[in-house]
Design an enzyme around this catalytic site. Structure first.
Site, PDB file in Angstrom:
ATOM      1  N   LYS A   1      -0.644 -44.901 -25.241  1.00  0.00           N
ATOM      2  CA  LYS A   1      -1.040 -45.156 -23.859  1.00  0.00           C
ATOM      3  C   LYS A   1      -2.531 -45.486 -23.871  1.00  0.00           C
ATOM      4  O   LYS A   1      -3.381 -44.599 -23.973  1.00  0.00           O
ATOM      5  CB  LYS A   1      -0.768 -43.920 -23.000  1.00  0.00           C
ATOM      6  CG  LYS A   1      -0.936 -44.173 -21.525  1.00  0.00           C
ATOM      7  CD  LYS A   1      -0.517 -42.938 -20.732  1.00  0.00           C
ATOM      8  CE  LYS A   1      -0.523 -43.190 -19.252  1.00  0.00           C
ATOM      9  NZ  LYS A   1      -1.828 -43.645 -18.739  1.00  0.00           N
TER      10      LYS A   1
ATOM     11  N   CYS B   1     -24.708 -43.998   9.516  1.00  0.00           N
ATOM     12  CA  CYS B   1     -25.124 -42.717   8.961  1.00  0.00           C
ATOM     13  C   CYS B   1     -24.448 -41.590   9.743  1.00  0.00           C
ATOM     14  O   CYS B   1     -24.505 -41.570  10.973  1.00  0.00           O
ATOM     15  CB  CYS B   1     -26.640 -42.594   9.050  1.00  0.00           C
ATOM     16  SG  CYS B   1     -27.221 -40.955   8.623  1.00  0.00           S
TER      17      CYS B   1
ATOM     18  N   CYS C   1     -29.461 -44.793   4.433  1.00  0.00           N
ATOM     19  CA  CYS C   1     -29.872 -44.665   5.824  1.00  0.00           C
ATOM     20  C   CYS C   1     -31.366 -44.939   5.800  1.00  0.00           C
ATOM     21  O   CYS C   1     -32.120 -44.222   5.149  1.00  0.00           O
ATOM     22  CB  CYS C   1     -29.587 -43.263   6.354  1.00  0.00           C
ATOM     23  SG  CYS C   1     -30.325 -43.012   7.977  1.00  0.00           S
TER      24      CYS C   1
ATOM     25  N   SER D   1       3.160 -45.567 -11.143  1.00  0.00           N
ATOM     26  CA  SER D   1       2.612 -44.772 -12.241  1.00  0.00           C
ATOM     27  C   SER D   1       3.752 -43.949 -12.828  1.00  0.00           C
ATOM     28  O   SER D   1       4.834 -43.854 -12.247  1.00  0.00           O
ATOM     29  CB  SER D   1       1.486 -43.880 -11.740  1.00  0.00           C
ATOM     30  OG  SER D   1       1.982 -43.019 -10.755  1.00  0.00           O
TER      31      SER D   1
HETATM   32 ZN   LIG Z   1     -29.395 -41.198   9.020  1.00  0.00          ZN
END
Ligand SMILES: [Zn+2]
Length: 699
Positions: free
Chosen positions: A125, A427, A443, A93
């Site tokens: 750009k 989770c 979850c 970059s």
């Molecule tokens: Zn959970």
């Protein structure tokens, strides 16, 4: 069999092979004229005819099909994966300048290193997706995203669909070409409306498109590609301007606005000949160029976010070299204010009340529009991948209106070369394996502690059960002491006993107990929408109830029968949502909670007077739900028949579902009649209905 096939198969003659090659060359020439130069040489119809001819020849002679044929841009329905690929050229970059003074400082610094005033090339750009195209002997071999600068994702199948990406170069170069994939602003606005304004800007939509799994879908988005750097394997050109000119000859589209400047104003005729559209001159012209582009940026067809200025002479570039992460020979003059620029310290995941898991970036505190921001949403894994975001990256953060601040883009990759952040597999709260549904991870454990906590806050909140004196602080107090873990606990706490704690006076616990008790009178539709069941927000609950699912048992029955069709028939609920809702309603964890709440006498049946579509009148149709379809002799319009049902104490609904008890079918009853037959509903003809009404009036 094989004999028959052999006799059918044609052997391509040299003539055919030649014609195919000629057609491809001609189509390529016309594509270039049309898409790159914007000057078509033939009509669309003529072009289509060439294209069709090539397609049919290739279909007849599959042995002559080649992956670089123009017919191979249409994309496929195969699911693509985007394997990681190492870059073989530097994908760094650029260093940034936020003022014209900083830009001047760059020029002063670099010209000091040169024997004579160096040439600088300035380009708009473009604000799109950075891409590296790898060609071997003139054929596109691979298209790779920037990634972390060392490793990116292979998106070749999708990039092939972009018309301004040559599949075969005019010359057999082995070259890596860097460029930007962009979507014009006007096309963005039009497409984004179609996607429900899901994308913040053209860059996000372009990046999202490049990650579609089916290249056929990519082919439908009018992405464009502009080339701005080339790394040739053989015969490297001594200057950037020569490189750009060669890229142009090879069939690439260059940035429409280019400037070539020198401190002494001396720009050679050769440069002017190679890049006839370039603005040239000295420092005054460069300043004017920067001013003009800055002023006109909003009117340009593409989004731009700055101007890139590079040293032209590749020898001087070599001499200037690189810092750890930037070339010293280029700078990006950026329009945007650095106010929203910060660094990602870590990424956490949060579990919401529906189980949806959201990644949140913890950033170094930064002031944006008067507030200090340190938590920024990353929405979901797709969004993170689109940004190619890693921990340690410098990012630009925005606030739009009252929306939670979001990461807009990565400004600078982390120095450690960390790869793109990945959602954990389990989770963080209950360690259940996360499941991916569409763009989001969930979850699925209804009893997940974090999720239950969010559900509790939602349940008692305003707009849901609205338990006035059970505010967030009190609820948190109960949760912390283990008195409330899940929703039914709210109705089982002995609130009077709270007086033993500081801050809970007699009056306060009295009001608390009262407001909990009072919440038991909330109508079914409110209870249902407060449970935090995925997809079952207030609007969908309303739709279900109006369609005749008037109790939780109606819904449970539909779930047990997996009656997707009945739910999907309700306008506003699609097939997928219907299946998702029924799957949620089948969960044991939910049913146990409902059973416990029933014991506390919460409402799980819609009272008659709560619903607009029903009548309170007692009559022959009481307890029945009718749907009316077809045309009638005695009831014109047919709403008159529906009025008759309601006058007789029945309910009417517009769609056939398992919640309907009777279908009144007039002449030309179509799909509703078939559906009612399939569901085994009682079907009543107009004649029978008239008889029923007569009997009622004579009773
Ligand atoms: Zn959970």
């Amino acid at each position: 069999m094989s004999d028959a096939r052999q006799s059918d198969e044609r052997v391509a003659s040299a003539d055919v092979a030649q014609e195919i090659e000629r057609l491809r060359a001609e189509i390529r020439r016309h594509e270039y004229a049309y898409f790159v130069e914007g000057q078509p040489l033939i009509s669309d119809q003529e072009f289509d005819a060439l294209f069709e001819r090539l397609k049919s020849l290739e279909a007849q002679y599959p042995e002559l099909v080649s992956s670089d044929s123009p017919t191979h841009r249409v994309g496929s329905d195969l699911s693509a994966e985007f394997p990681e690929v190492e870059h073989t050229v530097p994908v760094l970059s650029l260093d940034k300048a936020y003022s014209f003074q900083e830009l001047v400082a760059f020029i002063t610094r670099t010209s000091r290193e040169a024997d004579k005033p160096p040439l600088y090339v300035a380009e708009e750009k473009l604000d799109g997706v950075s891409i590296v195209l790898y060609y071997r002997e003139g054929r596109l071999e691979r298209a790779v995203t920037r990634g972390n600068g060392y490793v990116g994702n292979d998106v070749t199948a999708n990039v092939r669909t972009i018309r301004t990406v040559p599949l075969r170069l005019e010359r057999p170069h082995t070259v890596a070409v860097r460029g930007e994939i962009v979507l014009p602003k006007d096309r963005f606005n039009e497409l984004n409306r179609r996607f429900g304004n899901a994308y913040a800007n053209p860059r996000n939509l372009a990046a999202g498109t490049l990650r579609r799994v089916k290249s056929r879908e990519v082919a439908q988005v009018p992405l464009e590609m502009f080339a701005y750097e080339g790394y040739f394997e053989q015969s490297p050109y001594p200057s950037h301007t020569r490189t750009l000119a060669e890229l142009r000859t090879c069939g690439f589209r260059l940035n429409p606005r280019l400037g070539v400047f020198s401190d002494d104003g001396g720009v050679s005729e050769e440069v002017e000949r190679m890049l006839p559209n370039a603005v040239t001159g000295g420092r005054a012209e460069m300043e004017r160029f920067v001013e003009e582009v800055t002023r006109e940026r909003d009117r340009l067809p593409h989004e731009i976010d700055g101007i890139v200025v590079k040293i032209d002479d590749l020898g001087l570039r070599e001499a200037l070299g690189y810092t750890g992460h930037h070339p010293r020979w280029a700078i990006a003059y950026k329009f945007e204010s650095p106010a929203g620029i910060t660094k990602v310290r870590s990424v956490d995941v949060q579990v919401g009340r529906t189980g949806r898991v959201t990644p949140v970036a913890r950033v170094e505190p930064v002031a944006i529009a008067g507030t200090t921001v340190s938590n920024v949403t990353l929405h979901n894994q797709d969004y993170v991948e689109m940004l190619e975001l890693s921990i340690g990256d410098t990012v630009s953060v925005s606030r739009r209106g009252d929306v939670i601040p979001a990461v807009e883009r990565v400004v600078e990759k982390n120095e450690a070369g960390l790869s793109v952040w990945q959602m954990p597999e389990h989770c963080p709260s209950c360690h259940t394996k996360l499941e991916r549904l569409g763009a989001h991870h969930f979850c699925t454990n209804y009893r997940c502690p974090d999720r239950m906590r969010q559900q509790l806050f939602f349940f008692v909140g305003r707009g849901q059960m609205d338990i006035e004196h059970l505010g967030p602080e009190t609820l948190q107090f109960l949760i912390d002491r283990g008195m409330v873990r899940e929703i039914p606990d709210i109705y089982e706490v002995d609130y009077r006993s709270l007086v033993q704690y500081e801050g809970f006076g007699e009056r306060k616990v009295g009001l608390l107990a009262e407001s909990v008790e009072e919440s038991k009178s909330r109508p079914f539709r409110t209870v249902l929408a407060s449970l935090g069941i995925p997809e079952l927000g207030p609007r969908i609950c309303e739709l279900l109830i109006e369609a005749g699912f008037r109790s939780i048992d109606d819904l449970f029955r539909a779930a047990d029968r997996d009656d997707v069709a009945s739910l999907a028939a309700i306008p506003g609920i699609g097939e997928k949502m219907a299946a998702d809702i029924l799957a949620e309603l089948r969960k044991d964890s939910l049913r146990q909670i409902v059973e416990r709440l029933r014991r506390h006498e919460l409402r799980f049946t819609e009272a008659e007077h709560d619903a607009s579509a029903s009548s309170a009148t007692e009559g022959p149709f009481t307890g029945q739900t009718w749907c009316v379809t077809g045309s009638f002799e005695h009831f014109k319009p047919r709403s008159k028949a529906m009025e008759a049902v309601r006058a007789g104490g029945g309910r009417t609904v517009n769609d056939v579902s398992s919640a309907v008890t009777h279908l009144l079918a007039g002449a030309n009853a179509g799909s509703k009649l078939r559906k009612a037959q399939r569901l085994g509903l009682k079907i009543v003809s107009e004649e029978e209905f008239v008889e029923l009404l007569k009997r009622v009036s004579t009773d």
